[in-house]
Design a protein around this motif. Structure first.
Motif, PDB file in Angstrom:
ATOM      1  N   ALA A 210     -48.331  13.328  28.665  1.00  0.00           N
ATOM      2  CA  ALA A 210     -49.813  14.423  28.415  1.00  0.00           C
ATOM      3  C   ALA A 210     -50.714  14.467  29.499  1.00  0.00           C
ATOM      4  CB  ALA A 210     -50.143  13.879  26.899  1.00  0.00           C
ATOM      5  N   ASN A 211     -51.016  13.141  29.791  1.00  0.00           N
ATOM      6  CA  ASN A 211     -52.202  13.223  30.766  1.00  0.00           C
ATOM      7  C   ASN A 211     -51.954  13.251  32.085  1.00  0.00           C
ATOM      8  OD1 ASN A 211     -53.492  12.439  28.368  1.00  0.00           O
ATOM      9  ND2 ASN A 211     -54.300  10.579  29.010  1.00  0.00           N
ATOM     10  N   SER A 212     -50.687  13.541  32.350  1.00  0.00           N
ATOM     11  CA  SER A 212     -50.293  13.736  33.856  1.00  0.00           C
ATOM     12  C   SER A 212     -51.087  15.204  34.293  1.00  0.00           C
ATOM     13  CB  SER A 212     -48.800  13.965  34.252  1.00  0.00           C
ATOM     14  OG  SER A 212     -48.323  14.902  33.281  1.00  0.00           O
TER      15      SER A 212
ATOM     16  N   ALA B  27     -66.006  10.253  23.521  1.00  0.00           N
ATOM     17  CA  ALA B  27     -64.756  10.261  23.868  1.00  0.00           C
ATOM     18  C   ALA B  27     -64.569  11.196  24.903  1.00  0.00           C
ATOM     19  CB  ALA B  27     -63.833  10.864  22.725  1.00  0.00           C
ATOM     20  N   THR B  28     -63.503  11.107  25.772  1.00  0.00           N
ATOM     21  CA  THR B  28     -63.042  11.925  26.781  1.00  0.00           C
ATOM     22  C   THR B  28     -61.857  12.597  26.577  1.00  0.00           C
ATOM     23  OG1 THR B  28     -61.860  10.044  27.931  1.00  0.00           O
ATOM     24  CG2 THR B  28     -64.271  10.606  28.709  1.00  0.00           C
ATOM     25  N   GLY B  29     -61.102  13.208  27.341  1.00  0.00           N
ATOM     26  CA  GLY B  29     -59.668  13.911  26.806  1.00  0.00           C
ATOM     27  C   GLY B  29     -60.010  15.481  27.076  1.00  0.00           C
TER      28      GLY B  29
ATOM     29  N   ASN C 243     -48.790  20.376  19.701  1.00  0.00           N
ATOM     30  CA  ASN C 243     -48.577  18.984  19.856  1.00  0.00           C
ATOM     31  C   ASN C 243     -49.101  17.945  18.953  1.00  0.00           C
ATOM     32  OD1 ASN C 243     -50.840  19.147  21.322  1.00  0.00           O
ATOM     33  ND2 ASN C 243     -50.148  18.289  23.386  1.00  0.00           N
ATOM     34  N   LYS C 244     -50.245  18.495  18.445  1.00  0.00           N
ATOM     35  CA  LYS C 244     -50.966  17.427  17.494  1.00  0.00           C
ATOM     36  C   LYS C 244     -50.575  17.602  16.026  1.00  0.00           C
ATOM     37  CE  LYS C 244     -53.268  15.808  21.172  1.00  0.00           C
ATOM     38  NZ  LYS C 244     -54.571  16.184  21.373  1.00  0.00           N
ATOM     39  N   VAL C 245     -49.675  18.557  15.810  1.00  0.00           N
ATOM     40  CA  VAL C 245     -49.291  18.777  14.504  1.00  0.00           C
ATOM     41  C   VAL C 245     -48.612  17.651  13.842  1.00  0.00           C
ATOM     42  CG1 VAL C 245     -47.634  20.088  12.665  1.00  0.00           C
ATOM     43  CG2 VAL C 245     -48.756  21.150  14.678  1.00  0.00           C
TER      44      VAL C 245
ATOM     45  N   SER D 131     -62.123   9.697  36.972  1.00  0.00           N
ATOM     46  CA  SER D 131     -62.673   8.524  36.077  1.00  0.00           C
ATOM     47  C   SER D 131     -63.405   9.091  35.037  1.00  0.00           C
ATOM     48  CB  SER D 131     -63.846   7.598  36.729  1.00  0.00           C
ATOM     49  OG  SER D 131     -64.853   8.278  36.975  1.00  0.00           O
ATOM     50  N   TYR D 132     -63.514   8.353  33.795  1.00  0.00           N
ATOM     51  CA  TYR D 132     -64.047   8.810  32.498  1.00  0.00           C
ATOM     52  C   TYR D 132     -65.571   8.586  32.689  1.00  0.00           C
ATOM     53  CZ  TYR D 132     -59.564   9.180  29.935  1.00  0.00           C
ATOM     54  OH  TYR D 132     -58.367   9.522  29.566  1.00  0.00           O
ATOM     55  N   ARG D 133     -65.970   7.856  33.556  1.00  0.00           N
ATOM     56  CA  ARG D 133     -67.574   7.726  33.860  1.00  0.00           C
ATOM     57  C   ARG D 133     -67.825   9.144  34.382  1.00  0.00           C
ATOM     58  NH1 ARG D 133     -72.502   6.504  33.160  1.00  0.00           N
ATOM     59  NH2 ARG D 133     -71.909   4.571  32.560  1.00  0.00           N
TER      60      ARG D 133
ATOM     61  N   ASN E 197     -68.341   4.174  25.637  1.00  0.00           N
ATOM     62  CA  ASN E 197     -67.238   5.034  25.366  1.00  0.00           C
ATOM     63  C   ASN E 197     -66.127   4.377  25.078  1.00  0.00           C
ATOM     64  OD1 ASN E 197     -68.883   7.547  27.021  1.00  0.00           O
ATOM     65  ND2 ASN E 197     -66.548   7.885  27.018  1.00  0.00           N
ATOM     66  N   LEU E 198     -65.078   5.113  24.686  1.00  0.00           N
ATOM     67  CA  LEU E 198     -63.866   4.444  24.216  1.00  0.00           C
ATOM     68  C   LEU E 198     -63.000   3.628  24.916  1.00  0.00           C
ATOM     69  CD1 LEU E 198     -62.402   7.514  21.998  1.00  0.00           C
ATOM     70  CD2 LEU E 198     -62.865   5.144  21.029  1.00  0.00           C
ATOM     71  N   ASP E 199     -62.901   4.114  26.226  1.00  0.00           N
ATOM     72  CA  ASP E 199     -61.793   3.611  27.123  1.00  0.00           C
ATOM     73  C   ASP E 199     -61.797   4.088  28.582  1.00  0.00           C
ATOM     74  OD1 ASP E 199     -61.160   6.435  26.949  1.00  0.00           O
ATOM     75  OD2 ASP E 199     -59.683   5.917  25.223  1.00  0.00           O
ATOM     76  N   GLU E 200     -61.052   3.501  29.399  1.00  0.00           N
ATOM     77  CA  GLU E 200     -60.892   3.900  30.598  1.00  0.00           C
ATOM     78  C   GLU E 200     -59.601   3.329  31.430  1.00  0.00           C
ATOM     79  OE1 GLU E 200     -60.776   5.819  33.029  1.00  0.00           O
ATOM     80  OE2 GLU E 200     -63.043   5.711  34.004  1.00  0.00           O
TER      81      GLU E 200
HETATM   82  C1  GLP Z   1     -57.072  10.511  25.826  1.00  0.00           C
HETATM   83  C2  GLP Z   1     -57.977   9.661  25.564  1.00  0.00           C
HETATM   84  C3  GLP Z   1     -58.205   9.684  24.017  1.00  0.00           C
HETATM   85  C4  GLP Z   1     -58.287  11.079  23.669  1.00  0.00           C
HETATM   86  C5  GLP Z   1     -56.761  11.463  23.624  1.00  0.00           C
HETATM   87  C6  GLP Z   1     -56.407  12.921  23.368  1.00  0.00           C
HETATM   88  O1  GLP Z   1     -55.968  10.203  26.858  1.00  0.00           O
HETATM   89  N1  GLP Z   1     -57.989   8.262  26.004  1.00  0.00           N
HETATM   90  O2  GLP Z   1     -59.548   8.924  23.851  1.00  0.00           O
HETATM   91  O3  GLP Z   1     -58.634  11.186  22.488  1.00  0.00           O
HETATM   92  O4  GLP Z   1     -56.195  10.953  24.754  1.00  0.00           O
HETATM   93  O5  GLP Z   1     -56.279  13.689  24.625  1.00  0.00           O
HETATM   94  P1  GLP Z   1     -56.431  15.171  24.629  1.00  0.00           P
HETATM   95  O6  GLP Z   1     -57.442  15.838  23.879  1.00  0.00           O
HETATM   96  O7  GLP Z   1     -56.494  15.617  25.850  1.00  0.00           O
HETATM   97  O8  GLP Z   1     -55.286  15.549  24.145  1.00  0.00           O
END
Ligand code: GLP
Length: 241
Positions: free
Chosen positions: A163-165, A35-37, A200-202, A79-81, A65-68
């Protein structure tokens, strides 16, 4: 579900790394689901440290890996790679030909076919590492009326884009779609280890550990149906959830 509550995020990362190290020590040719993130990011230095100290040998492992993100060039620093190469594959001496991180540039149907081949042509995933999104996503399986079992292209939730921005120059630069393992693919792993931290994960951890519901509106709740899941959280998150 096994829950490990640690003192803090650092200890959580160490605990998750220990799960992976133990897996590879027991079975040197383990197939790892990675996993990434942001949360998983600090797990990898502990794996690299163990490799450098000679505690574990990753030379026989394979990984998927899970995703890209769709449209993401594998050569791009975002990139996740590249994430995997920088944080784990290169410093831990892993042969990249034995790893698979989906490409966001290839034609979708070709990449889905390749992803399935990497998942199923050989052996099944022994240990799948997971983070969890604020939306409750695992991989990039976003909440909705239904979930998808297999590898597919997923439209990202607005909360995920927001969140990912933080990893991009602006929210407009965050890709709107991703290629991801489906929920069924994730559930086929022998063992699953999920790490979470932060306020934010609560809600999602509460839904996973406290509530008794399994719902497509919080995809991570599907993990309640898996027979070997370990959730690693710190005391602060455990208390709030
Ligand atoms: C990302 C990934 C997920 C990851 C999740 C949590 O976007 N695609 O595989 O587990 O979102 O991300 P973070 O740990 O940055 O909160």
């Amino acid at each position: 579900m096994r829950v490990i509550v640690t003192k803090n995020y650092e200890e959580s990362c160490q605990a998750v790394a220990n799960e992976i190290i133990t897996q590879v020590q027991k079975k040197s040719d383990s197939k790892l689901g990675l996993a990434t993130g942001g949360t998983a990011e600090q797990v990898y230095p502990y794996l690299v440290k163990a490799y450098k100290e000679g505690t574990v040998d990753f030379s026989q492992i394979t990984s998927v890996n899970l995703d890209e993100y769709i449209g993401m060039d594998p050569e791009s620093p975002q990139s996740y790679r590249q994430y995997m190469a920088d944080r784990f594959f290169d410093p831990a001496g892993i042969d990249k030909t034995k790893t698979y991180v989906p490409s966001g540039l290839t034609k979708a149907e070709d990449e889905i076919a390749l992803f399935n081949e990497k998942l199923y042509a050989d052996k099944m995933i022994d240990l799948q590492l997971l983070g969890v999104g604020v939306s409750g996503h695992i991989g990039f399986n976003e909440p909705g009326e239904k979930l998808t079992s297999g590898v597919h292209i997923e439209k990202l939730d607005d909360s995920t884009i927001a969140a990912n921005s933080r990893f991009f120059d602006s929210p407009d630069d965050v890709p709107k779609e991703a290629i991801t393992m489906g929920i069924g693919d994730i559930m086929k792993a022998e063992k699953i280890v999920l790490i979470a931290t932060g306020e934010n994960k609560v809600p999602v951890i509460k839904a996973l550990l406290t509530d008794d519901e399994i719902t497509c509106k919080i995809p991570a709740t599907m993990l309640k149906m898996h027979r070997d899941v370990t959730i690693v959280i710190d005391a602060e998150l455990a208390k709030a959830a």
